[in-house]
Motif scaffolding. Structure first.
Motif, short mmCIF file in Angstrom:
data_model
loop_
_atom_site.label_atom_id
_atom_site.label_comp_id
_atom_site.label_asym_id
_atom_site.label_seq_id
_atom_site.Cartn_x
_atom_site.Cartn_y
_atom_site.Cartn_z
N LEU A 135 47.55 46.62 -47.38
CA LEU A 135 46.30 47.28 -48.02
C LEU A 135 45.73 46.18 -49.05
O LEU A 135 44.36 46.28 -49.08
CB LEU A 135 46.98 48.34 -48.96
CG LEU A 135 47.36 49.49 -48.01
CD1 LEU A 135 48.25 50.80 -48.99
CD2 LEU A 135 46.72 50.32 -47.18
N MET A 140 44.82 53.27 -43.93
CA MET A 140 45.19 53.16 -45.21
C MET A 140 45.34 54.55 -46.07
O MET A 140 46.12 54.52 -46.85
CB MET A 140 44.13 52.30 -46.04
CG MET A 140 44.10 50.87 -45.60
SD MET A 140 42.70 49.80 -45.90
CE MET A 140 42.56 50.00 -47.86
N SER A 199 53.52 47.77 -46.82
CA SER A 199 52.25 48.44 -46.73
C SER A 199 51.27 47.98 -47.75
O SER A 199 50.24 47.74 -47.59
CB SER A 199 52.26 49.69 -46.65
OG SER A 199 52.52 50.47 -47.69
N SER A 200 51.93 47.71 -48.92
CA SER A 200 50.98 47.33 -50.00
C SER A 200 50.62 45.94 -49.91
O SER A 200 49.11 45.75 -50.24
CB SER A 200 51.81 47.28 -51.43
OG SER A 200 52.71 46.62 -51.33
N LYS A 243 40.93 51.93 -42.18
CA LYS A 243 40.74 52.63 -43.40
C LYS A 243 41.42 53.94 -43.59
O LYS A 243 41.84 54.51 -44.49
CB LYS A 243 39.29 52.87 -43.92
CG LYS A 243 38.43 51.47 -43.99
CD LYS A 243 37.08 51.60 -44.59
CE LYS A 243 36.42 50.28 -44.73
NZ LYS A 243 34.91 50.29 -44.97
N GLN A 301 41.76 45.02 -48.56
CA GLN A 301 40.68 45.15 -49.62
C GLN A 301 39.92 43.96 -50.00
O GLN A 301 38.81 43.85 -50.36
CB GLN A 301 41.26 45.98 -50.96
CG GLN A 301 41.83 47.43 -50.62
CD GLN A 301 42.57 47.95 -51.78
OE1 GLN A 301 43.24 47.14 -52.31
NE2 GLN A 301 42.76 49.22 -51.62
#
Length: 143
Positions: free
Chosen positions: A15, A103, A11-12, A100, A19
């Motif tokens: 994300l 996230m 997930s990082s 979003k 971004q």
């Protein structure tokens, strides 16, 4: 139907990539596709490496081959375009408020998981303290 992006260690990746792609200041280097809300285009490979990959955490990779390998391993597909154009698509990676929200939910889930781990550790600590008190009582009774 939009499925949830994976949570956990991958997930990082999603994300951080989101971004960077969503950051208007990086549009000359990497940006959302104007024709597809589920894809992004790398406009400047040299600046992607020098301005983004080398300055970000290693989650996205440190060089272009590593970045592309990670993109592919996270189920992104290369969109066939003209020579020199690099576009990647993913059904669940989309521009807009839904991602979003996903996230934010992912972050919230990680915080809840961390809080649960802290509660477990506090319970274990309390159990150990209680055990020590009981052992001390038994020691004092033997004297």
């Amino acid at each position: 139907m939009v499925r949830k992006l994976p949570t956990g260690s991958s997930s990082s990746f999603y994300l951080q990539l989101y971004q960077i792609v969503d950051d208007r200041s990086s549009d000359p280097i990497i940006s959302w596709s104007k024709s597809n809300n589920n894809s992004f285009i790398v406009w400047d490979l040299k600046k992607l490496r020098s301005d983004i990959l080398l300055k970000s955490s290693s989650v996205l990779g440190r060089n272009l081959p590593e970045f592309i390998a990670k993109i592919r391993s996270h189920r992104f597909r290369r969109v066939v375009k003209g020579p020199g154009e690099l576009e990647f698509s993913h059904d669940d990676f989309a521009r807009g408020p839904l991602v979003k929200k996903m996230m934010a939910k992912s972050l919230s889930e990680r915080i809840e998981k961390f809080d649960a781990q802290i509660k477990i550790m506090k319970c274990r600590l309390k159990a150990k303290e209680t055990t020590l008190k009981v052992e001390n009582l038994f020691q004092s009774l033997r004297i």
